[in-house]
Scaffold this motif. Structure first.
Motif, PDB file in Angstrom:
ATOM      1  N   ASN A 278       0.817  -1.199   0.000  1.00 42.48           N
ATOM      2  CA  ASN A 278       0.000   0.000   0.000  1.00 42.48           C
ATOM      3  C   ASN A 278       0.854   1.255   0.000  1.00 42.48           C
ATOM      4  N   VAL A 279       2.163   1.128   0.266  1.00 45.17           N
ATOM      5  CA  VAL A 279       3.025   2.297   0.136  1.00 45.17           C
ATOM      6  C   VAL A 279       3.450   2.500  -1.320  1.00 45.17           C
ATOM      7  N   GLY A 280       3.318   1.477  -2.122  1.00 48.25           N
ATOM      8  CA  GLY A 280       3.582   1.602  -3.550  1.00 48.25           C
ATOM      9  C   GLY A 280       5.024   1.314  -3.925  1.00 48.25           C
ATOM     10  N   HIS A 281       5.194   0.753  -5.114  1.00 48.43           N
ATOM     11  CA  HIS A 281       6.537   0.410  -5.588  1.00 48.43           C
ATOM     12  C   HIS A 281       7.391   1.642  -5.864  1.00 48.43           C
ATOM     13  N   TRP A 282       6.753   2.785  -6.061  1.00 40.60           N
ATOM     14  CA  TRP A 282       7.500   4.012  -6.349  1.00 40.60           C
ATOM     15  C   TRP A 282       8.355   4.420  -5.149  1.00 40.60           C
ATOM     16  N   ILE A 283       7.737   4.457  -3.979  1.00 39.30           N
ATOM     17  CA  ILE A 283       8.461   4.897  -2.785  1.00 39.30           C
ATOM     18  C   ILE A 283       9.446   3.830  -2.308  1.00 39.30           C
ATOM     19  N   VAL A 284       9.120   2.555  -2.520  1.00 40.56           N
ATOM     20  CA  VAL A 284      10.040   1.500  -2.099  1.00 40.56           C
ATOM     21  C   VAL A 284      11.351   1.602  -2.883  1.00 40.56           C
ATOM     22  N   LEU A 285      11.260   1.881  -4.172  1.00 40.18           N
ATOM     23  CA  LEU A 285      12.472   2.086  -4.966  1.00 40.18           C
ATOM     24  C   LEU A 285      13.247   3.293  -4.457  1.00 40.18           C
ATOM     25  N   LEU A 286      12.556   4.404  -4.205  1.00 40.76           N
ATOM     26  CA  LEU A 286      13.244   5.603  -3.715  1.00 40.76           C
ATOM     27  C   LEU A 286      13.963   5.331  -2.400  1.00 40.76           C
ATOM     28  N   GLU A 287      13.317   4.621  -1.498  1.00 38.44           N
ATOM     29  CA  GLU A 287      13.938   4.363  -0.197  1.00 38.44           C
ATOM     30  C   GLU A 287      15.246   3.590  -0.350  1.00 38.44           C
ATOM     31  N   TYR A 288      15.284   2.696  -1.302  1.00 39.49           N
ATOM     32  CA  TYR A 288      16.541   1.977  -1.541  1.00 39.49           C
ATOM     33  C   TYR A 288      17.589   2.898  -2.147  1.00 39.49           C
ATOM     34  N   LEU A 289      17.217   3.676  -3.167  1.00 37.27           N
ATOM     35  CA  LEU A 289      18.182   4.542  -3.834  1.00 37.27           C
ATOM     36  C   LEU A 289      18.698   5.638  -2.911  1.00 37.27           C
ATOM     37  N   GLU A 290      17.894   6.022  -1.917  1.00 41.35           N
ATOM     38  CA  GLU A 290      18.311   7.064  -0.974  1.00 41.35           C
ATOM     39  C   GLU A 290      19.051   6.499   0.244  1.00 41.35           C
ATOM     40  N   SER A 291      19.261   5.212   0.271  1.00 38.99           N
ATOM     41  CA  SER A 291      19.848   4.551   1.435  1.00 38.99           C
ATOM     42  C   SER A 291      21.372   4.529   1.374  1.00 38.99           C
ATOM     43  N   GLY A 292      21.970   4.350   2.545  1.00 39.22           N
ATOM     44  CA  GLY A 292      23.407   4.173   2.604  1.00 39.22           C
ATOM     45  C   GLY A 292      23.857   2.907   1.918  1.00 39.22           C
ATOM     46  N   GLU A 293      23.023   1.881   1.953  1.00 41.25           N
ATOM     47  CA  GLU A 293      23.338   0.619   1.280  1.00 41.25           C
ATOM     48  C   GLU A 293      23.603   0.847  -0.206  1.00 41.25           C
ATOM     49  N   PHE A 294      22.752   1.633  -0.850  1.00 41.46           N
ATOM     50  CA  PHE A 294      22.938   1.900  -2.280  1.00 41.46           C
ATOM     51  C   PHE A 294      24.178   2.759  -2.518  1.00 41.46           C
ATOM     52  N   ARG A 295      24.360   3.781  -1.699  1.00 41.71           N
ATOM     53  CA  ARG A 295      25.515   4.667  -1.886  1.00 41.71           C
ATOM     54  C   ARG A 295      26.830   3.908  -1.720  1.00 41.71           C
ATOM     55  N   GLN A 296      26.869   2.988  -0.777  1.00 37.53           N
ATOM     56  CA  GLN A 296      28.102   2.268  -0.495  1.00 37.53           C
ATOM     57  C   GLN A 296      28.401   1.181  -1.522  1.00 37.53           C
ATOM     58  N   HIS A 297      27.332   0.585  -2.064  1.00 32.87           N
ATOM     59  CA  HIS A 297      27.558  -0.490  -3.033  1.00 32.87           C
ATOM     60  C   HIS A 297      26.413  -0.525  -4.037  1.00 32.87           C
ATOM     61  N   LYS A 298      26.632   0.126  -5.163  1.00 33.93           N
ATOM     62  CA  LYS A 298      25.614   0.102  -6.217  1.00 33.93           C
ATOM     63  C   LYS A 298      25.607  -1.273  -6.876  1.00 33.93           C
ATOM     64  N   PRO A 299      24.439  -1.874  -7.037  1.00 32.27           N
ATOM     65  CA  PRO A 299      24.384  -3.188  -7.701  1.00 32.27           C
ATOM     66  C   PRO A 299      24.581  -3.041  -9.201  1.00 32.27           C
ATOM     67  N   GLN A 300      24.944  -4.109  -9.831  1.00 32.99           N
ATOM     68  CA  GLN A 300      25.011  -4.103 -11.290  1.00 32.99           C
ATOM     69  C   GLN A 300      23.619  -4.201 -11.901  1.00 32.99           C
ATOM     70  N   VAL A 301      22.723  -4.950 -11.239  1.00 32.42           N
ATOM     71  CA  VAL A 301      21.357  -5.132 -11.731  1.00 32.42           C
ATOM     72  C   VAL A 301      20.393  -4.852 -10.595  1.00 32.42           C
ATOM     73  N   LEU A 302      19.368  -4.059 -10.899  1.00 32.45           N
ATOM     74  CA  LEU A 302      18.303  -3.758  -9.947  1.00 32.45           C
ATOM     75  C   LEU A 302      17.001  -4.351 -10.478  1.00 32.45           C
ATOM     76  N   VAL A 303      16.426  -5.294  -9.742  1.00 33.50           N
ATOM     77  CA  VAL A 303      15.154  -5.914 -10.116  1.00 33.50           C
ATOM     78  C   VAL A 303      14.053  -5.159  -9.375  1.00 33.50           C
ATOM     79  N   TRP A 304      13.196  -4.478 -10.132  1.00 33.78           N
ATOM     80  CA  TRP A 304      12.130  -3.653  -9.554  1.00 33.78           C
ATOM     81  C   TRP A 304      10.804  -4.388  -9.753  1.00 33.78           C
ATOM     82  N   GLN A 305      10.273  -4.937  -8.667  1.00 33.42           N
ATOM     83  CA  GLN A 305       9.052  -5.735  -8.739  1.00 33.42           C
ATOM     84  C   GLN A 305       7.809  -4.868  -8.554  1.00 33.42           C
ATOM     85  N   MET A 306       6.831  -5.095  -9.402  1.00 26.45           N
ATOM     86  CA  MET A 306       5.558  -4.369  -9.377  1.00 26.45           C
ATOM     87  C   MET A 306       4.414  -5.371  -9.439  1.00 26.45           C
ATOM     88  N   PHE A 307       3.175  -4.866  -9.409  1.00 25.32           N
ATOM     89  CA  PHE A 307       2.004  -5.725  -9.414  1.00 25.32           C
ATOM     90  C   PHE A 307       1.042  -5.231 -10.497  1.00 25.32           C
TER      91      PHE A 307
END
Length: 342
Positions: A278-307
């Motif tokens: 109910n928070v939506g796939h849009w904000i879930v993606l943003l939360e990851y991209l804005e996280s320290g996890e992403f800044r410290q280690h960008k993945p080669q492939v990002l799988v973005w799951q939707m419904f």
């Protein structure tokens, strides 16, 4: 946001009721969710659950006949912009749209209820639009149809989530696409996640547990959920950088096995972040991209799951997403580009 590696450790087997609660929020628009606490007096009259044949339950929110094709097209254009922005920082985007349960069990819908042609064709409309825009996307509908034709269920009878067989099959197709996009993934061979032994749990599905009275639940009965135990070797692999990250809603939580199977097949660690849908796939993606996890280690492939049923809901779908998740498309793109340093 919880660190993705920590999340792999702490949420391998989530408490069963919590899994049901996450499933509820995954597909119920916020106003409906707020009104859903009292169980309906009669399941047949519920605005929350459709009680079908042989005890099959379906969510009753959302239309069985209407599709907003223009909104689907608008959101595909947003996905294209996200893919371009991610590519500029060396991250390849893979989109995974999961289909509606009713597409596989239309014959179990209540008497007099059936899908309209537009809804039957919605998944193809989304998938073909992504393909036409050059977005890599597994055709999960066809994958799951093959699973069902092979004699295995793809969704649980009284729950909204997919079965382990379904998650495994889709993970297999995603693994093929990941390897096609990046033949040489970072990391070492042998660092994929070993799969633990299977266990089976008898319990009520989320739709029965949350929306039916005790008497109605008894009439529907429990389902058998198949999940995997944590493998003994898993703790040795958790801290390895993950070249593939999965972001989405509760279908991709570790409880249902998708990220573990994907990691096993690509033989590399896979990190994951998810939230109730109910928070939506849009904000879930943003939360990851804005996280320290992403800044410290960008993945080669990002799988973005939707419904599929909620694909037409953009970032600005007020009254459908959680209020804190709602923003204009322009605001969403601005946050995404800022997170990527653009």
């Amino acid at each position: 946001m919880t660190d993705a590696r920590t999340e792999r450790r702490s949420e391998w087997l989530r408490p069963l009721l919590l899994a049901g609660l996450c499933a509820l929020a995954c597909h119920v628009p916020a106003p409906v969710l707020a009104q859903a606490a009292p169980a309906p007096a009669a399941a047949q009259d519920s605005s929350i659950v459709l009680v079908g044949k042989d005890g099959w339950l379906f969510p009753a929110w959302g239309s069985l006949t209407e599709v907003d094709a223009a909104a689907i097209d608008r959101n595909t254009r947003l996905v294209v912009q996200a893919r371009q922005a991610l590519a500029a920082v060396g991250v390849r985007l893979e989109v995974l749209v999961l289909p509606d349960k009713a597409l596989f069990y239309e014959d179990r819908l209540p008497e007099g209820r059936q899908l309209g042609d537009a809804v039957r064709g919605r998944y193809a409309l989304i998938h073909d639009g992504l393909a036409g825009a050059g977005i890599p996307a597994v055709d999960a509908l066809q994958v799951l149809r093959r699973v069902k034709q092979g004699g295995q269920e793809v969704f649980y009878r009284s729950d909204q989530h997919w079965t382990q067989a379904a998650a495994d099959a889709v993970a297999g197709e995603v693994a093929v696409q990941v390897r096609q996009q990046v033949p040489r993934l970072d990391g070492r061979d042998g660092s994929g996640m070993p799969l633990g032994s299977e266990i089976r749990e008898r319990r009520f599905g989320d739709l029965a547990e949350l929306f039916l009275t005790g008497e109605q639940r008894k009439a529907i009965g429990r389902d058998t959920f198949t999940v995997r135990r944590q493998a003994e070797q898993q703790s040795l692999l958790d801290d390895a950088p993950a070249p593939v990250h999965v972001t989405g809603h509760s279908m991709v939580q570790p409880y249902f096995g998708f990220p573990q199977k994907l990691s096993n097949l690509i033989d590399r660690p896979v990190s994951v972040n998810w939230k109730p849908g109910n928070v939506g796939h849009w904000i879930v993606l943003l939360e990851y991209l804005e996280s320290g996890e992403f800044r410290q280690h960008k993945p080669q492939v990002l799988v973005w799951q939707m419904f599929g049923p909620t694909y037409a809901q953009g970032p600005d779908a007020r009254g459908l997403w959680d209020n804190a998740s709602v923003m204009t498309s322009e605001q969403w793109l601005a946050r995404l580009r800022k997170a990527l340093g653009q």
